[in-house]
Design an enzyme around this catalytic site. Structure first.
Site, PDB file in Angstrom:
ATOM      1  N   GLY A 145       4.033   1.880  13.183  1.00 58.95           N
ATOM      2  CA  GLY A 145       3.451   1.769  11.837  1.00 58.95           C
ATOM      3  C   GLY A 145       4.032   2.794  10.883  1.00 58.95           C
ATOM      4  O   GLY A 145       4.198   2.534   9.690  1.00 58.95           O
ATOM      5  N   ARG A 146       4.362   3.956  11.423  1.00 58.88           N
ATOM      6  CA  ARG A 146       4.889   5.032  10.567  1.00 58.88           C
ATOM      7  C   ARG A 146       6.236   4.665   9.968  1.00 58.88           C
ATOM      8  O   ARG A 146       6.554   5.097   8.857  1.00 58.88           O
ATOM      9  CB  ARG A 146       4.937   6.339  11.367  1.00 58.88           C
ATOM     10  N   TYR A 170      -1.906   8.657   4.948  1.00 55.96           N
ATOM     11  CA  TYR A 170      -2.346   7.705   5.986  1.00 55.96           C
ATOM     12  C   TYR A 170      -1.295   7.509   7.088  1.00 55.96           C
ATOM     13  O   TYR A 170      -0.197   8.017   7.006  1.00 55.96           O
ATOM     14  CB  TYR A 170      -2.881   6.399   5.428  1.00 55.96           C
ATOM     15  N   GLU A 171      -1.761   6.819   8.124  1.00 57.33           N
ATOM     16  CA  GLU A 171      -0.996   6.657   9.374  1.00 57.33           C
ATOM     17  C   GLU A 171      -0.548   8.009   9.935  1.00 57.33           C
ATOM     18  O   GLU A 171       0.550   8.177  10.448  1.00 57.33           O
ATOM     19  CB  GLU A 171       0.157   5.671   9.194  1.00 57.33           C
ATOM     20  N   GLY A 172      -1.459   8.978   9.776  1.00 55.65           N
ATOM     21  CA  GLY A 172      -1.190  10.342  10.204  1.00 55.65           C
ATOM     22  C   GLY A 172      -0.682  11.139   9.020  1.00 55.65           C
ATOM     23  O   GLY A 172       0.347  10.795   8.438  1.00 55.65           O
TER      24      GLY A 172
END
Ligand code: CAA
Length: 380
Positions: A243-244, A363-365
């Site tokens: 996803g990143r 987001y996504e970390g």
């Protein structure tokens, strides 16, 4: 080494760019203003064939690789970051785990309609007290005969409310089991006991949907377990590894869009009797923006290439996200600066791009978590 896209990739970029400019860009400012998610745009993306780019054709996919996928997210985000993240969350966070861990039956039932763009997907991992500490999940899934019963709340869920299929991370074992007591499930939208909480009012990506998921004695069939019981945390981490790259591609697209707008503006805007593009202060800004974007693009495509070729890509995707996210923030801020007072108004798209860029560092970390991932990898 080859740093050029091949003919097929160039044609694909043109196809998505045409779609983005003709069908997505015209409503981007209004959708942002109205904070309105538009499901029609998603269905149009399905017709274009970009909702399941990396999956086998058997499952409704295009059978292409992750570079095509990164190009699609980049091109959509160049005009509308909300549309970019819709595709990214749909593909990387919901469809990918079904493709990677699902049974043939799960793929036919859930992945195919997702890939065909008939259904939208979402992913629920974050909770009020489990953000960066994703392993702190409190949402529970209790086995009961041939079912699991879900209870708990997920927050900040992209595509929620509109999505038909949700990947939900929940605790199936006692707390003492830690991350090994967590499992992943496929949950359908209309399951009794599954509802939506508040819609988030956000700084940017306002035309993407962000809602809470609420599970109250929500009974789902045991066959909707994804992978094995206890594997959910690792599945969640692997989902985020891919996803990143999607979010990095989104950040790259935002930066590219803002840069192009500022470049055009600088050529037209006359001050002190000449276009401001002739002023060194503006030229240096443009030079830095172009350099940062090129570097970000190399990292994004490298991570996508590695995923496409089964080369471990967790570190590469984290690096791409950190760098592209910081680039998006820096480039959009400079784009607003180049447009000056005009850039600060909603008459011009760069203020929207600057607001949209901020989330790519979160987001996504968060970018701090990406550094944890990178450091863990290099110091292992
Ligand atoms: N792949 C496979 N396994 C992994 C892994 C990975 N990338 N990362 C960790 N694991 C495994 C570890 O090997 C370990 O397994 P063992 O116990 O068998 O050794 C287990 O998982 C636990 O690992 P850690 O001890 O490293 O886990 P941690 O609790 O310290 O957390 C973290 C690590 C990197 C901080 C993680 O919690 C994390 O990534 N947090 C950020 C969460 C995040 O990105 N949230 C985003 C939400 S989704 C979103 O934002 C979408 C959107 O809106 C669009």
């Amino acid at each position: 080494m080859n740093f050029e896209l091949n003919d097929e990739q160039i044609m694909f970029r043109k196809m998505v760019r045409d779609f983005a400019e003709n069908e997505v860009a015209p409503s981007a400012a209004t959708r942002d203003e109205e904070e309105r998610f538009d499901m029609e745009i998603f269905y149009q993306m399905g017709e274009l064939g970009i909702c399941g780019i990396p999956w086998d054709e058997e499952y409704g996919g295009a059978g292409a690789d992750y570079i095509f996928y990164a190009i699609a997210v980049e091109e959509l985000s160049r005009v509308c970051a909300s549309t970019g993240v819709t595709l990214s969350a749909h593909t990387s966070l919901c469809s990918w785990p079904i493709y990677r861990f699902g049974t043939h039956e799960q793929k036919m039932k859930y992945l195919k309609p997702l890939a065909e763009g008939i259904q939208l997907g979402a992913f629920g991992i974050t909770e009020p007290s489990a953000g960066s500490d994703a392993g702190g999940t409190k949402c529970t899934a209790k086995k009961d005969g041939n079912s699991y019963i879900l209870n708990g709340t997920k927050i900040f869920i992209t595509n929620a409310f509109y999505a038909d299929t949700y990947i939900v991370i929940a605790r199936t074992g006692p707390k003492e089991l830690g991350s090994k007591g967590i499992s992943a499930f496929i949950v359908e939208k209309d399951t009794p006991g599954f509802s939506f909480g508040k819609k988030e009012k956000k700084m940017g990506i306002k035309s993407s949907a962000t809602y809470e998921l609420v599970f109250e004695d929500c009974r789902i069939p045991a066959e909707n377990l994804l992978g094995k019981e206890g594997e959910g945390f690792k599945i969640g981490m692997m989902i985020l590894d891919g996803g990143r790259t999607g979010i990095a591609a989104q950040a790259l697209g935002i930066a590219q869009g803002a840069y192009e707008y500022a470049l055009d503006y600088a050529r037209q805007r006359v001050q002190f009797g000449k276009p401001i593009s002739e002023l060194q202060s503006v030229r240096f800004k443009l030079a830095d923006m172009a350099t940062q974007i090129e570097a970000a693009r190399l990292l994004v495509y490298q991570a996508a290439y590695m995923e496409s070729n089964d080369i471990p890509y967790g570190k590469a995707s984290a690096m791409a996200k950190v760098f592209a996210g910081d680039t998006a923030m820096a480039v959009t801020t400079e784009a607003v600066q180049i447009l000056g007072g005009y850039g600060y108004t909603r008459e011009y798209p760069v203020e929207r791009m600057m607001r949209d860029a901020k989330i790519t560092q979160i987001y996504e970390g968060t970018n701090e978590i990406q550094r944890v991932v990178i450091a863990n990898s290099i110091l292992r």
